[in-house]
Design a protein around this motif. Sequence first.
Motif, short mmCIF file in Angstrom:
data_model
loop_
_atom_site.label_atom_id
_atom_site.label_comp_id
_atom_site.label_asym_id
_atom_site.label_seq_id
_atom_site.Cartn_x
_atom_site.Cartn_y
_atom_site.Cartn_z
N LEU A 242 11.69 -31.94 14.06
CA LEU A 242 11.33 -30.53 13.98
C LEU A 242 12.14 -29.72 14.98
CD1 LEU A 242 7.43 -30.85 13.80
CD2 LEU A 242 9.02 -30.62 11.88
N ASP A 243 12.23 -28.42 14.70
CA ASP A 243 12.88 -27.55 15.66
C ASP A 243 11.97 -27.38 16.88
OD1 ASP A 243 11.34 -24.75 15.34
OD2 ASP A 243 11.55 -25.69 13.37
N ALA A 244 12.52 -26.89 17.97
CA ALA A 244 11.80 -26.84 19.24
C ALA A 244 10.54 -25.98 19.15
CB ALA A 244 12.73 -26.31 20.34
N ARG A 245 10.63 -24.84 18.45
CA ARG A 245 9.46 -23.96 18.37
C ARG A 245 8.34 -24.60 17.56
NH1 ARG A 245 9.88 -17.97 15.73
NH2 ARG A 245 10.42 -19.24 13.93
N ALA A 274 0.29 -13.47 14.78
CA ALA A 274 -0.50 -14.69 14.69
C ALA A 274 -0.36 -15.33 13.32
CB ALA A 274 -1.97 -14.38 14.98
N GLU A 275 -0.23 -14.51 12.28
CA GLU A 275 -0.03 -15.04 10.94
C GLU A 275 1.29 -15.82 10.84
OE1 GLU A 275 -0.40 -16.01 6.96
OE2 GLU A 275 -1.88 -15.39 8.46
N ARG A 276 2.33 -15.34 11.53
CA ARG A 276 3.61 -16.05 11.51
C ARG A 276 3.49 -17.41 12.20
NH1 ARG A 276 7.51 -18.09 8.99
NH2 ARG A 276 9.44 -18.39 10.20
N ILE A 277 2.73 -17.47 13.29
CA ILE A 277 2.49 -18.76 13.98
C ILE A 277 1.76 -19.72 13.05
CG2 ILE A 277 1.27 -19.87 15.90
CD1 ILE A 277 3.75 -18.40 16.79
N ARG A 278 0.78 -19.19 12.31
CA ARG A 278 0.04 -20.04 11.37
C ARG A 278 0.95 -20.59 10.28
NH1 ARG A 278 -1.95 -20.29 6.67
NH2 ARG A 278 -1.04 -18.29 6.09
N GLN A 279 1.88 -19.76 9.79
CA GLN A 279 2.82 -20.20 8.76
C GLN A 279 3.74 -21.30 9.30
OE1 GLN A 279 4.82 -16.62 7.55
NE2 GLN A 279 3.05 -15.83 6.39
N ILE A 280 4.23 -21.11 10.52
CA ILE A 280 5.09 -22.14 11.13
C ILE A 280 4.32 -23.44 11.31
CG2 ILE A 280 6.36 -22.74 13.24
CD1 ILE A 280 6.97 -19.76 13.59
N GLU A 281 3.09 -23.33 11.74
CA GLU A 281 2.25 -24.52 11.93
C GLU A 281 2.03 -25.26 10.62
OE1 GLU A 281 -2.11 -25.50 13.89
OE2 GLU A 281 -1.80 -23.60 12.87
N THR A 282 1.69 -24.52 9.56
CA THR A 282 1.45 -25.13 8.25
C THR A 282 2.70 -25.82 7.72
OG1 THR A 282 -0.21 -23.43 7.75
CG2 THR A 282 0.68 -24.68 5.89
N SER A 283 3.85 -25.15 7.85
CA SER A 283 5.11 -25.73 7.38
C SER A 283 5.46 -27.00 8.16
CB SER A 283 6.24 -24.69 7.54
OG SER A 283 7.48 -25.26 7.17
N ALA A 284 5.23 -26.99 9.47
CA ALA A 284 5.54 -28.17 10.28
C ALA A 284 4.64 -29.34 9.93
CB ALA A 284 5.41 -27.80 11.76
N LEU A 285 3.37 -29.04 9.67
CA LEU A 285 2.44 -30.13 9.30
C LEU A 285 2.83 -30.76 7.97
CD1 LEU A 285 -1.00 -28.57 10.32
CD2 LEU A 285 0.13 -30.53 11.37
N LYS A 286 3.30 -29.95 7.02
CA LYS A 286 3.75 -30.50 5.73
C LYS A 286 4.96 -31.41 5.93
CE LYS A 286 2.08 -26.76 2.76
NZ LYS A 286 2.47 -25.66 1.81
#
Length: 293
Positions: A242-245, A274-286
């Motif tokens: 994953l990327d660092a962020r 906060a919605e953008r953080i949630r999107q990044i989190e969801t994508s990383a988990l997938k």
Amino acid sequence: MTTLALAPACPAEYSPLTLSGPVGSLDAYIDAVTRVPVISREDELRLALNLRDHSDLEAARQLVMSHLRFVVHIARGYTGYGLPLGDLVQEGNVGLMKAVKRFNPDVGVRLVSFAIHWIRAEIHEYVLRNWRLVKVATTKAQRKLFFNLRKSKKHLGWLSAEETQTVARELGVTVAEVSQMEQRLSARDVTFDPLPNADDEEEAFSPAAYLQAADADPAVAVERHEWEDTTLVRLRSALSTLDARSRDILERRWLVDDNKATLHELADEYAVSAERIRQIETSALKKLKAIMA
């Protein structure tokens, strides 16, 4: 001599009752309540109306006092469960007070006919809580089966197949439920660990001596340990892709025990919503899920 003042049904007839037993004596209590006069239907109706319409506590007290003898009579029917009669009477009194509070004089029935169900309900609850350490009945059907089956088994030994079917049909339960409850009634509580003063024979028959622990097999323990190590290595490898962020967000949101970062905290730090953080989190988990699969 100990004097206990109990008011009869009518305040005008009030007189102290002299008891021969000490305070706290169950026999003295029973003797006292059986000497409290039973009130007439007219007096009962008058007191019930005063309680309902005017919240008259004195009326409530007289209704309760005049029916305490019925609680003793009902409680005596449950002495076969090995529980103290005084405790059964006390629980029944709680049911009586609940019945007095909910009694509706307009229905046209006597208080004793209404209260008997509340008295028995409280005693039933007490019996089921204290008869065994392990509960034998939890559902309404099981409770009904418990009391009816135990009453039947006072006169019978183990039920035959025909008797079991008859009991199941009369109570509206399955034959298997009757057989299971019969086994519970015949069983007894056993402590898992032997008692401190137990002899060698009692220790040998305690469950702790012969029941296998879940982690007793070394092969299972080694397998679980290796699986945890392998999973941890794979997780670290997947995180490195994953990327660092994204990796930082996942670690601070999921891989710490205390002080987990919130979406808003991370949003302020990375200057995004906060919605953008949630999107990044969801994508990383997938991505992690796909790699770990």
